[in-house]
Motif scaffolding. Sequence first.
Motif, mmCIF file in Angstrom:
data_model
loop_
_atom_site.group_PDB
_atom_site.id
_atom_site.type_symbol
_atom_site.label_atom_id
_atom_site.label_comp_id
_atom_site.label_asym_id
_atom_site.label_seq_id
_atom_site.Cartn_x
_atom_site.Cartn_y
_atom_site.Cartn_z
ATOM 1 N N GLU A 24 0.822 -0.910 -0.034
ATOM 2 C CA GLU A 24 0.086 0.100 -0.082
ATOM 3 C C GLU A 24 0.919 1.271 0.139
ATOM 4 O O GLU A 24 1.885 1.115 0.615
ATOM 5 C CB GLU A 24 -0.236 0.362 1.696
ATOM 6 N N LYS A 25 0.674 2.308 -0.817
ATOM 7 C CA LYS A 25 0.957 3.464 -0.962
ATOM 8 C C LYS A 25 0.542 4.305 1.021
ATOM 9 O O LYS A 25 2.078 5.051 1.049
ATOM 10 C CB LYS A 25 0.361 4.279 -1.586
ATOM 11 N N THR A 26 -0.017 4.767 1.449
ATOM 12 C CA THR A 26 -0.396 4.936 2.819
ATOM 13 C C THR A 26 -0.679 3.621 3.373
ATOM 14 O O THR A 26 -1.882 3.692 3.699
ATOM 15 C CB THR A 26 -0.847 6.404 2.342
ATOM 16 N N LEU A 28 -0.513 3.368 6.782
ATOM 17 C CA LEU A 28 -1.206 3.500 8.337
ATOM 18 C C LEU A 28 -2.340 2.685 8.560
ATOM 19 O O LEU A 28 -2.220 2.229 9.883
ATOM 20 C CB LEU A 28 -1.180 5.327 8.548
ATOM 21 N N LEU A 29 -3.551 4.069 7.995
ATOM 22 C CA LEU A 29 -4.680 3.085 8.473
ATOM 23 C C LEU A 29 -5.282 1.205 8.401
ATOM 24 O O LEU A 29 -5.837 0.335 9.232
ATOM 25 C CB LEU A 29 -6.004 3.687 7.671
ATOM 26 N N SER A 30 -4.462 0.967 7.606
ATOM 27 C CA SER A 30 -4.384 -0.655 7.053
ATOM 28 C C SER A 30 -3.462 -1.287 8.353
ATOM 29 O O SER A 30 -4.667 -2.312 8.725
ATOM 30 C CB SER A 30 -4.176 -0.880 5.871
ATOM 31 N N GLN A 33 -5.825 -1.057 11.437
ATOM 32 C CA GLN A 33 -6.460 -1.835 11.465
ATOM 33 C C GLN A 33 -6.594 -3.686 11.879
ATOM 34 O O GLN A 33 -6.718 -4.183 12.730
ATOM 35 C CB GLN A 33 -7.517 -2.096 10.217
ATOM 36 N N GLY A 63 -3.237 10.431 16.420
ATOM 37 C CA GLY A 63 -4.207 11.565 15.815
ATOM 38 C C GLY A 63 -4.980 10.859 14.890
ATOM 39 O O GLY A 63 -6.551 11.117 15.189
ATOM 40 N N VAL A 64 -3.854 9.572 13.991
ATOM 41 C CA VAL A 64 -5.049 8.286 13.071
ATOM 42 C C VAL A 64 -6.183 8.238 14.353
ATOM 43 O O VAL A 64 -6.868 7.891 14.398
ATOM 44 C CB VAL A 64 -4.812 7.855 12.376
ATOM 45 N N PHE A 67 -8.649 9.635 15.792
ATOM 46 C CA PHE A 67 -9.642 9.866 14.939
ATOM 47 C C PHE A 67 -11.375 9.036 14.983
ATOM 48 O O PHE A 67 -12.654 9.818 14.934
ATOM 49 C CB PHE A 67 -9.474 11.033 14.078
ATOM 50 N N TYR A 68 -11.312 8.124 14.447
ATOM 51 C CA TYR A 68 -11.986 7.555 13.627
ATOM 52 C C TYR A 68 -12.458 5.737 15.397
ATOM 53 O O TYR A 68 -11.645 6.041 16.156
ATOM 54 C CB TYR A 68 -11.808 5.762 13.166
ATOM 55 N N SER A 69 -12.961 6.075 15.646
ATOM 56 C CA SER A 69 -14.606 5.533 16.230
ATOM 57 C C SER A 69 -13.969 3.626 17.013
ATOM 58 O O SER A 69 -14.385 3.677 17.522
ATOM 59 C CB SER A 69 -15.695 6.024 16.546
ATOM 60 N N PHE A 70 -13.919 3.071 15.268
ATOM 61 C CA PHE A 70 -13.628 1.974 15.749
ATOM 62 C C PHE A 70 -12.376 1.318 16.364
ATOM 63 O O PHE A 70 -11.610 0.635 16.911
ATOM 64 C CB PHE A 70 -13.820 1.483 14.498
ATOM 65 N N PHE A 71 -11.424 2.571 16.202
ATOM 66 C CA PHE A 71 -10.497 2.813 17.046
ATOM 67 C C PHE A 71 -10.635 2.749 18.839
ATOM 68 O O PHE A 71 -10.808 3.440 19.351
ATOM 69 C CB PHE A 71 -9.280 3.347 16.478
#
Lengths: 158, 632
Positions: A24-26, A28-30, A33, A63-64, A67-71
């Motif tokens: 993946e290019k970026t 972080l989110l994956s 998760q 920060g990420v 931000f997201y409620s599932f984390f």
Amino acid sequence: MNALKVDEEVYREVESIILANRDEKTPLLSVLQGISQVYGYLPRDVMEYVSRKLNIPSSKVFGVATFYSFFETRPVGKYMIRICQNAPCHVLGASNILRILKKELNIKEGETTKDGKFTLEVTSCLGVCGVAPAMMINETTYGNLNEERIREVLALYQ
Amino acid sequence: MQFRSKEELETHIQRLKSQSVTTQVLVCIGLGCLAKGAQPVYNRFVEVIEKEKISAVVSQLSENSRHPVVGTGCMGLCEAGPLVRMEPQGILYLRVTPEDVEKIVEKTLKNGEIVEELVYQETHHEEVLKWPLMKDVPFYRKQIKIVLRNCGSIDPENLDDYLRNDGYVALARVLTEMNPDDVIGEILKSGLRGRGGSGFPTGRKWQFARVSKSDKKYIICNGDEGDPGAFMNRSVMEGDPHSVIEGLAIAGYAIGAQEGYVYVRAEYPLAVKRLKKAIQDAREAGFLGQNIFGTPFSFDLKIKEGAGAFVCGEETALMASIEGKRGMPNPRPPFPAHKGLWGKPTVLNNVETLATVPAIILKGANWFRSFGTVSSPGTKTFALSGKIRNTGLVEVPMGITLRELIFDVGGGIQNDREFKAILIGGPSGGCLAKQHLDLTVDYDSLCAAGAIMGSGGLVTLDEDICIVEQAHFFLHFTQSESCGKCVPCREGTKHMLNMLQKIVDGRAKPEDLELLAETADVVKDASLCGLGKTASNPVLTTLRYFKDEYLDHVLNKVCVAHVCQAMKIYRIDSEKCRTCGKCARVCPVKCISGRPKVPYVIDQEQCIKCGSCFEACPFDAVMVDWRSKNHE
């Protein structure tokens, strides 16, 4: 709901999650998760580690993560109960369902039962408004809730 | 198998059609029915049929590998789930339990009879009317299914099921017979407008991206359906994932993208699972990957799961999320068609828009225009929820009136209560009242009434719902989902929420209503993205159409729907009071006075309506009353 002991093995696991997302290019989110899926939450040390490995400032990682409620950044129970409190559920008495759940589990929103089994969170719309009021336990959705049905469902997880 | 040409695909489809199975048990395993226990019903059907070895059915089983029991996507009538449809007759059974299965197999499957107690029925003037066939049920009669053409009829995890209904033929035609401009031309001609809510012409969006010069372009399917009360996109992704994939590939070809993303919200794990399977199958069949159908066109897809943020439904926020950042919106311009994902030209389309595309290509723009209105052609899916009788998923032609949608399709209000209002388009939409029932459902007339089409969530409210509390509720939602980047949305929604709180608490003054309207206007005009720009809609429309209810709360401290706790009155019945003093002891503000042998009294000025006295009184002497307009 013991905090995870972040040891060598955990780092190895995190390493493999990072590796799995290397195309993946970026990523972080994956990556976050992936870690979340394995441990239920994102321990601080692990986030620091991810920051170093991906070469992203830890402030950004944090920060990420927040931000997201599932984390979750603190340990959660084995079963995450997400109870919908949105308009369609609200009109059909979701606040009452929440009250019953709180009473049954003897915890408030955002808390985890003492035995580490259940965490209760209020969620945004689960998209099963046709069978409102609804809740989701881990990845399973339950609809048309009432006091009796809540007891039935909770019994499945006892 | 891998399809290397259009002809190979056509031959395969012909073969599938000739083997078409007639006797089928379709069990809805959409999320709505699953949440009501459809899985055990499905399992029981498989078990019973395999055990009984029903000749008519089992002979089919050996001819081709397709099992007669099919788990399908959403059939629509979630309220009456779990749903089961028996083919070829088309009999619809409602609220099926595993215990009903043997009876259905015995009666319907073996003898072609109807199980009367499981069919749709309504009582009119003490006469019970029954509609055993799905097509006759009032809920389905006015529906036209284009987007949901396969939803509820096919197994979403079986590629052949999709192919049997001419799946991927549109893609084959596009790649072998049309150039990208032809494709865009056809979509422009069809008048298809973005189904995500704003209604921007899809063809124009594609055109912008097509003319953008870049080495790389992206197409994204926006499956971050966050509007409370909306579940149309989930149903399509779960029930017919290949239609979305085909739409994406066609769009990719039209704009010149080789890569696409499907962004699905975290709350939809089942949609992710079925899409993953579908993408894998499409890849193996050669509908995704290098040189599709032997043409120079290569295209592939990735799934990106959200992590729970409403604002990510906004296109620039969604792209930020794919890029692994906090999902915060960016100002436009630059528009994504020029500078989108990783700075490359990008088109974002809604799930429903993309699922419509193959149908338009296959049947033509003129066919599509034969449905709906001149400015809003085609059909629109809606998710009916709230106090409506038939909650569920529907697809109706644009231009249908709200009255038809709510009363004919939706079956009217539950428990024969009075219709009060309808919330259209979720927290970004508006609240329409009785006088709007004859309004037609299309982009422009809804906009004129101050609402928006939105993605298709329709929450029906009856007389037991307080409109002010509802507006407060929506604002609470948008306020907490505001990402905080721009001041008007971050601060404005907070102030609006405070004012609405004062109103429901009975502490507001008349001038607060003016300030509320003024703030709402500012937030609408000055916010950065769609979330803030539309957050005021529920407040502005309720202020416009339900002004009296606001005034009741402010001037008379009356809540006609008996919802707002502050408008309650607690009294002690002096006859029933045994002067035990329990109420006075539990009262947190010490506003109950009395003494032995003198009945207790509540000081109304001090009372905070907490209800502690009501709970505490062992003699039921505390009464709850609601203030009414002619109250002292």
